[in-house]
Design a protein around this motif. Structure first.
Motif, PDB file in Angstrom:
ATOM      1  N   PHE A 265      36.232  84.711 -40.573  1.00 25.36           N
ATOM      2  CA  PHE A 265      36.898  85.899 -40.678  1.00 25.36           C
ATOM      3  C   PHE A 265      36.996  86.068 -42.525  1.00 25.36           C
ATOM      4  N   LEU A 266      36.061  85.072 -43.198  1.00 28.16           N
ATOM      5  CA  LEU A 266      35.518  85.355 -45.181  1.00 28.16           C
ATOM      6  C   LEU A 266      34.501  86.390 -44.790  1.00 28.16           C
ATOM      7  N   HIS A 267      33.927  86.698 -43.885  1.00 26.66           N
ATOM      8  CA  HIS A 267      32.807  86.814 -43.259  1.00 26.66           C
ATOM      9  C   HIS A 267      32.900  88.644 -42.919  1.00 26.66           C
ATOM     10  N   ASP A 272      32.035  96.239 -38.306  1.00 25.91           N
ATOM     11  CA  ASP A 272      30.788  94.714 -38.135  1.00 25.91           C
ATOM     12  C   ASP A 272      31.064  95.797 -36.129  1.00 25.91           C
ATOM     13  N   TYR A 273      31.571  96.252 -35.830  1.00 28.41           N
ATOM     14  CA  TYR A 273      32.406  96.358 -33.960  1.00 28.41           C
ATOM     15  C   TYR A 273      30.716  97.085 -33.313  1.00 28.41           C
ATOM     16  N   LEU A 279      29.530  90.458 -29.112  1.00 28.66           N
ATOM     17  CA  LEU A 279      28.975  89.444 -30.266  1.00 28.66           C
ATOM     18  C   LEU A 279      29.607  89.131 -31.304  1.00 28.66           C
ATOM     19  N   ILE A 280      30.786  89.713 -31.397  1.00 30.87           N
ATOM     20  CA  ILE A 280      32.279  89.274 -32.707  1.00 30.87           C
ATOM     21  C   ILE A 280      32.881  88.999 -31.948  1.00 30.87           C
ATOM     22  N   LYS A 281      33.479  89.486 -30.472  1.00 32.80           N
ATOM     23  CA  LYS A 281      34.593  89.405 -30.240  1.00 32.80           C
ATOM     24  C   LYS A 281      35.321  87.789 -29.397  1.00 32.80           C
ATOM     25  N   ILE A 286      38.921  89.661 -35.184  1.00 32.19           N
ATOM     26  CA  ILE A 286      38.020  89.851 -36.522  1.00 32.19           C
ATOM     27  C   ILE A 286      39.240  90.993 -37.149  1.00 32.19           C
ATOM     28  N   LYS A 287      39.378  91.521 -37.627  1.00 33.14           N
ATOM     29  CA  LYS A 287      40.196  92.794 -38.350  1.00 33.14           C
ATOM     30  C   LYS A 287      39.581  93.372 -39.574  1.00 33.14           C
ATOM     31  N   THR A 288      41.162  93.683 -40.807  1.00 28.23           N
ATOM     32  CA  THR A 288      40.247  95.065 -41.423  1.00 28.23           C
ATOM     33  C   THR A 288      39.798  93.760 -42.014  1.00 28.23           C
ATOM     34  N   ALA A 289      38.927  94.731 -43.269  1.00 31.67           N
ATOM     35  CA  ALA A 289      38.070  94.314 -44.911  1.00 31.67           C
ATOM     36  C   ALA A 289      39.679  94.557 -45.756  1.00 31.67           C
TER      37      ALA A 289
END
Length: 445
Positions: A265-267, A272-273, A279-281, A286-289
């Protein structure tokens, strides 16, 4: 055979301070911390000039899949990945097959780890709709906490009976660890996505299906129950900026309700989806910047207390399936500390704060006996970090059984130069010593 070590000229990072000193390891423990120590006969000496010496990371949130899912991960492989990444202790989740819902299944996992784990270990007792008595009678010294899935989970581990949930918060003799997502909300959004996309739901929809609203609602419920019963609550993997107002900033001392986030969540963020797809599901998603930046700031000010991984490996072929079949979870332990330290190089976190969040706070929160700090008399769980040797992640170096990493191709500014577990060098910067075995974590309760 135990080897004694003298680590010289390191920059020690511990309890909010950086100091240049030497550290002596004898019989698996930190014997002396002082400048200018002379080597004793028989000691192995390491010149750590230019290196950071940190306590070993304590990862309080991993899924190592053993028993029952060992085609994708097991304690042996994942613990070696921990060693290569500077993680010296892990606390593993109960959603294995069978799940760890009673004393016998819990002890079976400890027995297996004693045989195969390269680092120290502990295992959570899981909660279900029908094991309240096992939770009530749990010996507090046998598990770091009770894990409650308040969101969707596999098998018999979703606790959705309000009376049972209330009972868990009333009787648990150890910290309650929660995964907070509201299942009915997620199911409704999932149904809408299937209406729109059919079977081919794109990865970018995942944070909309596992929505921020689902996280907030469930987190509010957990906090309300903890406040009602005075429970010790630790909320895992905070993924939204919206949840942050529910937690208090500042030091851990005196808090009954604490929060945790994860390195991914920091990276990563939702942009990135497009590149990494499933792979990052992961759950929560993982949400927004903007969420990523808010979470990083909350980690900096102590509103988020702990940084962990939620390491959850799956095979590449499993991740390559369509949305409904592609499982959620990422393999993370091998590069988690480097990913956390990257925020230091970016100027978003201090080195001292990272050490607090990945070493000191997990040890204090779970009352781990004599680990998590550089203190004389404590177990010599240590990591040497080279802040001047960049490291680009390659698939062929991945030690997790699944054989891949979401960080492939990423260049971190730092490298893990060595990892010590109970005074034994388990990682020398290039390979794991397969003979090293960790110990069962003890709890001062």
């Amino acid at each position: 055979m135990s080897i004694d070590w003298l680590i010289k000229n390191a920059e020690l990072v511990n309890e909010g301070q950086r100091t240049h000193a030497d550290l002596r390891i004898k019989h698996g423990r930190i014997e002396t911390i002082a400048p200018g120590l002379d080597a004793h006969p028989g000691e192995q000496v390491i010149d750590a000039s230019g290196l950071w010496l940190l306590p070993g990371m304590i990862d309080d949130q991993v899924h190592f899949r053993e028993p029952g899912l060992t085609h994708k991960a097991d304690i042996a492989h994942e613990s070696r990945a921990c060693a290569a990444g500077g993680i010296t202790s892990f606390m593993e989740m109960p959603n294995t097959k069978p799940p760890a819902l009673d004393r016998d299944s819990l002890e079976a996992k400890y027995a297996r780890a004693a045989e195969t784990s390269a680092v120290n270990y502990a295992f959570y007792l899981g909660a279900s709709n029908d094991n309240l008595e096992a939770i009530r009678t749990l010996d507090p010294k046998t598990a770091p906490g009770v894990k409650v899935f308040m969101g969707a989970s596999t098998g018999n581990m979703l606790v959705d009976n309000p009376e049972v949930l209330d009972g868990i918060f009333r009787v648990a003799p150890v910290p309650i660890i929660t995964h907070c997502e509201d299942t009915p909300m997620i199911d409704a959004l999932h149904a809408k996505a299937r209406e729109k996309y059919g079977d081919d739901i794109p990865a970018r929809e995942h944070p909309l299906i596992r929505s921020r609203e689902a996280c907030i609602k469930s987190t509010r419920l957990a906090i309300a129950l903890a406040q009602k019963h005075g429970s010790r609550l630790h909320v895992l993997h905070i993924s939204t900026a919206d949840e942050l107002a529910l937690f208090q900033p500042g030091p851990l001392k005196g808090k009954r309700i604490t929060a945790e986030t994860c390195v991914h969540f920091l990276h990563f963020d939702d942009a990135d989806y497009e590149r990494l797809g499933f792979l990052i599901k992961c759950n929560p998603a993982i949400k927004t910047a903007a969420d990523r930046e808010a979470i990083t700031r909350a980690l900096a000010d102590g509103r988020i207390d702990v940084l962990a991984t939620d390491h959850a490996p799956h095979l590449l072929e499993e991740k390559g399936q369509l949305y409904d079949k592609a499982p959620s979870g990422l393999p993370l332990v091998q590069f988690a500390l480097q990913a956390a330290l990257q925020r230091v190089f970016e100027g978003k976190l201090t080195l001292e704060r990272v050490v607090e969040a990945v070493c000191h706070t997990p040890a204090t929160l779970f009352e781990v006996h004599q680990r998590g700090y550089l203190r004389e008399g404590y177990a010599a769980d240590l990591v040497l970090v080279d802040p001047n040797r960049p490291h680009t992640v390659r698939r062929e170096e991945v030690l997790s059984l699944c054989g891949w990493s979401p960080f492939e191709g990423v260049t971190f500014n730092s490298s893990i130069a060595a990892t010590f577990v109970n005074g034994q060098r388990v990682w020398d910067g290039s390979k794991v010593d397969a003979a090293v075995r960790g110990q069962r974590l003890a709890f001062d309760r």
